[in-house]
Design an enzyme around this catalytic site. Structure first.
Site, PDB file in Angstrom:
ATOM      1  N   HIS A  74      40.979  32.962  39.084  1.00 15.40           N
ATOM      2  CA  HIS A  74      39.967  31.615  39.038  1.00 15.40           C
ATOM      3  C   HIS A  74      40.155  30.891  37.898  1.00 15.40           C
ATOM      4  O   HIS A  74      40.105  29.653  37.990  1.00 15.40           O
ATOM      5  CB  HIS A  74      38.474  32.362  38.961  1.00 15.40           C
ATOM      6  CG  HIS A  74      38.298  32.792  40.357  1.00 15.40           C
ATOM      7  ND1 HIS A  74      37.027  32.616  40.946  1.00 15.40           N
ATOM      8  CD2 HIS A  74      38.719  33.791  41.208  1.00 15.40           C
ATOM      9  CE1 HIS A  74      36.888  33.247  42.274  1.00 15.40           C
ATOM     10  NE2 HIS A  74      38.104  34.165  42.301  1.00 15.40           N
ATOM     11  N   ASP A 203      30.371  41.866  44.881  1.00 13.48           N
ATOM     12  CA  ASP A 203      29.045  42.234  44.463  1.00 13.48           C
ATOM     13  C   ASP A 203      28.203  40.973  45.149  1.00 13.48           C
ATOM     14  O   ASP A 203      27.141  41.114  45.195  1.00 13.48           O
ATOM     15  CB  ASP A 203      29.155  41.847  43.270  1.00 13.48           C
ATOM     16  CG  ASP A 203      29.881  43.022  42.209  1.00 13.48           C
ATOM     17  OD1 ASP A 203      29.855  44.088  42.857  1.00 13.48           O
ATOM     18  OD2 ASP A 203      30.295  42.834  41.003  1.00 13.48           O
TER      19      ASP A 203
HETATM   20  C1  HEM Z   1      42.299  32.913  49.883  1.00 14.82           C
HETATM   21  C2  HEM Z   1      42.046  33.100  48.575  1.00 14.82           C
HETATM   22  C3  HEM Z   1      40.829  33.927  48.012  1.00 14.82           C
HETATM   23  C4  HEM Z   1      39.618  34.044  48.174  1.00 14.82           C
HETATM   24  C5  HEM Z   1      38.980  33.380  49.313  1.00 14.82           C
HETATM   25  C6  HEM Z   1      39.143  35.276  47.639  1.00 14.82           C
HETATM   26  C7  HEM Z   1      37.611  35.586  47.818  1.00 14.82           C
HETATM   27  C8  HEM Z   1      37.084  36.686  46.967  1.00 14.82           C
HETATM   28  C9  HEM Z   1      35.815  37.102  47.154  1.00 14.82           C
HETATM   29  C10 HEM Z   1      34.786  36.586  47.817  1.00 14.82           C
HETATM   30  C11 HEM Z   1      35.721  38.270  46.297  1.00 14.82           C
HETATM   31  C12 HEM Z   1      34.356  39.048  46.346  1.00 14.82           C
HETATM   32  C13 HEM Z   1      33.769  38.588  44.963  1.00 14.82           C
HETATM   33  C14 HEM Z   1      32.263  39.150  45.082  1.00 14.82           C
HETATM   34  O1  HEM Z   1      31.419  39.085  45.939  1.00 14.82           O
HETATM   35  O2  HEM Z   1      31.996  39.846  44.025  1.00 14.82           O
HETATM   36  C15 HEM Z   1      36.872  38.579  45.837  1.00 14.82           C
HETATM   37  C16 HEM Z   1      37.207  39.547  44.745  1.00 14.82           C
HETATM   38  C17 HEM Z   1      38.439  39.675  44.026  1.00 14.82           C
HETATM   39  N1  HEM Z   1      39.445  38.905  44.309  1.00 14.82           N
HETATM   40 FE1  HEM Z   1      39.731  37.354  45.542  1.00 14.82          FE
HETATM   41  N2  HEM Z   1      39.985  35.677  46.763  1.00 14.82           N
HETATM   42  C18 HEM Z   1      41.320  35.168  47.050  1.00 14.82           C
HETATM   43  C19 HEM Z   1      42.444  35.223  46.274  1.00 14.82           C
HETATM   44  C20 HEM Z   1      42.594  36.017  45.464  1.00 14.82           C
HETATM   45  C21 HEM Z   1      43.566  36.100  44.503  1.00 14.82           C
HETATM   46  C22 HEM Z   1      44.853  35.098  44.486  1.00 14.82           C
HETATM   47  C23 HEM Z   1      43.440  37.127  43.491  1.00 14.82           C
HETATM   48  C24 HEM Z   1      44.187  37.447  42.261  1.00 14.82           C
HETATM   49  C25 HEM Z   1      45.624  37.483  42.316  1.00 14.82           C
HETATM   50  C26 HEM Z   1      42.352  37.626  43.848  1.00 14.82           C
HETATM   51  C27 HEM Z   1      41.639  38.787  42.952  1.00 14.82           C
HETATM   52  C28 HEM Z   1      40.516  39.466  43.433  1.00 14.82           C
HETATM   53  C29 HEM Z   1      39.921  40.680  42.909  1.00 14.82           C
HETATM   54  C30 HEM Z   1      40.847  41.549  41.881  1.00 14.82           C
HETATM   55  C31 HEM Z   1      38.612  40.713  43.368  1.00 14.82           C
HETATM   56  C32 HEM Z   1      37.750  42.062  43.046  1.00 14.82           C
HETATM   57  C33 HEM Z   1      36.949  41.827  41.623  1.00 14.82           C
HETATM   58  C34 HEM Z   1      36.004  43.216  41.411  1.00 14.82           C
HETATM   59  O3  HEM Z   1      36.235  43.957  42.248  1.00 14.82           O
HETATM   60  O4  HEM Z   1      35.493  43.119  40.480  1.00 14.82           O
HETATM   61  N3  HEM Z   1      41.606  37.185  44.603  1.00 14.82           N
HETATM   62  N4  HEM Z   1      37.855  37.364  46.159  1.00 14.82           N
END
Ligand code: HEM
Ligand SMILES: *[C@@H]1O[C@H](CO)[C@@H](O)[C@H](O)[C@H]1NC(C)=O
Ligand SMILES: *[C@@H]1O[C@H](CO)[C@@H](O)[C@H](O)[C@H]1NC(C)=O
Ligand SMILES: *[C@@H]1O[C@H](CO)[C@@H](O)[C@H](O)[C@H]1NC(C)=O
Length: 361
Positions: A74, A203
């Protein structure tokens, strides 16, 4: 010997020396006994120890480690190769948290910055170095992860990133690929970066069930998420079988499936890239590492950064193969890529599992 012949010989000798120094990495022994390629990296060993202790409960692949990886994305994606957006991987999300955490796509990010801020201040690093070192170290706590590169020396961020640079799970595949292309990433790199969702939970999508994981092995950096996103059925985790914006219900009890992950797994531009990741740990590690190396220096003048990758802990290996969760098999796969054979995967014995939420969410 003519002058020109002499200078040719000197040039050849110089080139040979450079070849030798390129082949043998420099080793510096720090005052505390740690070994690294560059003296400037010595200062980072105690900082890595502080991050492990104060942020990651002593090197765990838990909620905070997952969050650190999400934060690096982000932060960095607030950038355009065409200019006019933010400073990229500059730590602006931490330094200007009041501005950036208010953006809709950054829901839940305030929890992460709140956890990181005091540790960041204690280390004395710039915000950019801190965010991207913490992500590399947190990821290394997850078995199966590649050892991410860490480049040291980002200047402090100048300004917050503008809104609408972070993709949302409700976005179309076209919009997502366009936003990534604007930041310099092709579809193969997008799929590679989504390997991150193997250590992820939500979350904010459904606030009544915090910590709902995206795959059944949320503490392991394996290719399980690429398999489970393809499973047919739309029942869980919501008891009323209603999905929230950004979610497509999963057939696995207790699992969150992002609408964007599912759409990318099915789209003709990305379906084969997605499928090729399944049970190919080496492919995933190699491509994720390369894409992260690019992401974590977006907007930076890399000539001014020092490669301190050797301060990043070496992750434990994942000894595959991956498996279908109990009761699931090939018949449950919604296969969108027909050009390549689906890998053969065995099923764990026993009744269908119920996934536990990630603690601390
Ligand atoms: C199409 C692109 C992406 C979308 C739409 C997306 C969307 C999301 C969403 C909605 C969540 C859950 C947030 C919540 O409800 O708490 C999430 C979690 C996460 N995303 Fe993505 N994400 C994308 C790409 C990425 C990329 C490129 C990375 C890292 C290189 C990433 C790493 C993570 C991680 C590690 C979590 C988990 C965080 C946790 O468990 O505390 N995401 N993502
Ligand atoms: C390396 O750095 C860590 C963290 O500061 C420290 O605990 C350790 O003693 C150092 N030396 C060696 C040889 O590991
Ligand atoms: C946000 O940044 C300010 C400094 O600008 C800091 O005092 C505060 O603790 C940070 N809060 C969060 C939630 O990161
Ligand atoms: C939700 O779906 C599951 C599995 O298909 C089904 O057993 C259950 O009755 C459904 N619940 C509701 C409230 O519709």
């Amino acid at each position: 010997m003519s002058f020109s012949r002499l200078s040719t010989l000197v040039a050849l000798a110089l080139a040979a020396t450079q070849l030798v120094s390129a082949a043998v990495p420099k080793r510096v022994t720090c005052a505390d006994g740690n070994v690294t390629a560059n003296k400037a990296c010595c200062a980072l060993f105690p900082i890595v120890a502080t991050i492990q202790e104060q942020l990651f409960d002593g090197a765990e692949c838990g909620e905070e480690a997952h969050s650190a990886l999400r934060l690096s994305f982000h932060d960095a994606i607030g950038f355009s190769i065409h200019g006019g957006k933010g400073g990229g991987a500059d730590g602006s999300i931490l330094a200007f948290n009041e501005t950036e955490t208010a953006f809709h796509a950054n829901g839940g990010i305030d929890d992460i910055t709140a956890g990181q801020f005091p540790v960041f201040q204690a280390t004395g690093l710039t915000a950019g170095d801190f965010v991207h070192l913490a992500a590399a170290v947190g990821t290394a706590n997850c078995p199966g992860a590649p050892r991410l590169q860490f480049m040291f020396g980002r200047p402090p961020p100048k300004a917050p990133a503008p809104d609408l640079t972070v993709p949302e799970p409700t976005d179309s595949v076209t919009a997502i690929l366009a936003r990534f292309a604007d930041a310099g990433f092709n579809p193969q790199e997008v799929v590679a970066l989504l390997s991150s969702h193997t250590i992820a939970a939500a979350d904010v999508i459904d606030t009544s069930i915090p910590g709902t994981p995206f795959d059944s092995t949320v503490g392991t950096f394996d290719t399980q998420v690429f398999l489970e996103v393809l499973l047919k059925g739309t029942s869980f985790p919501d008891a009323g079988n209603t999905s929230h914006p950004g979610e497509v219900l999963s057939p696995l009890r207790g699992e969150m499936r992002l609408q964007s992950d599912f759409a990318i797994s099915q789209d003709p531009r990305t379906a084969c890239l997605w499928q090729e990741m399944i049970n190919d740990q080496t492919r995933m590690q190699t491509q994720f590492k390369a894409a992260m190396a690019k992401l974590q220096v977006l907007g930076q003048d890399t000539r001014k950064l020092i490669d301190c990758s050797d301060v990043v802990p070496v992750p434990a290996p994942f000894k595959g193969p991956i498996t279908f969760p109990a009761s699931f098999s090939q018949k449950d796969v919604q296969q969108a890529c027909r050009q390549i054979r689906f890998p053969s995967i065995s099923t764990v014995a026993g009744p269908a599992p119920t996934l536990a939420p990630v603690p601390g969410s």
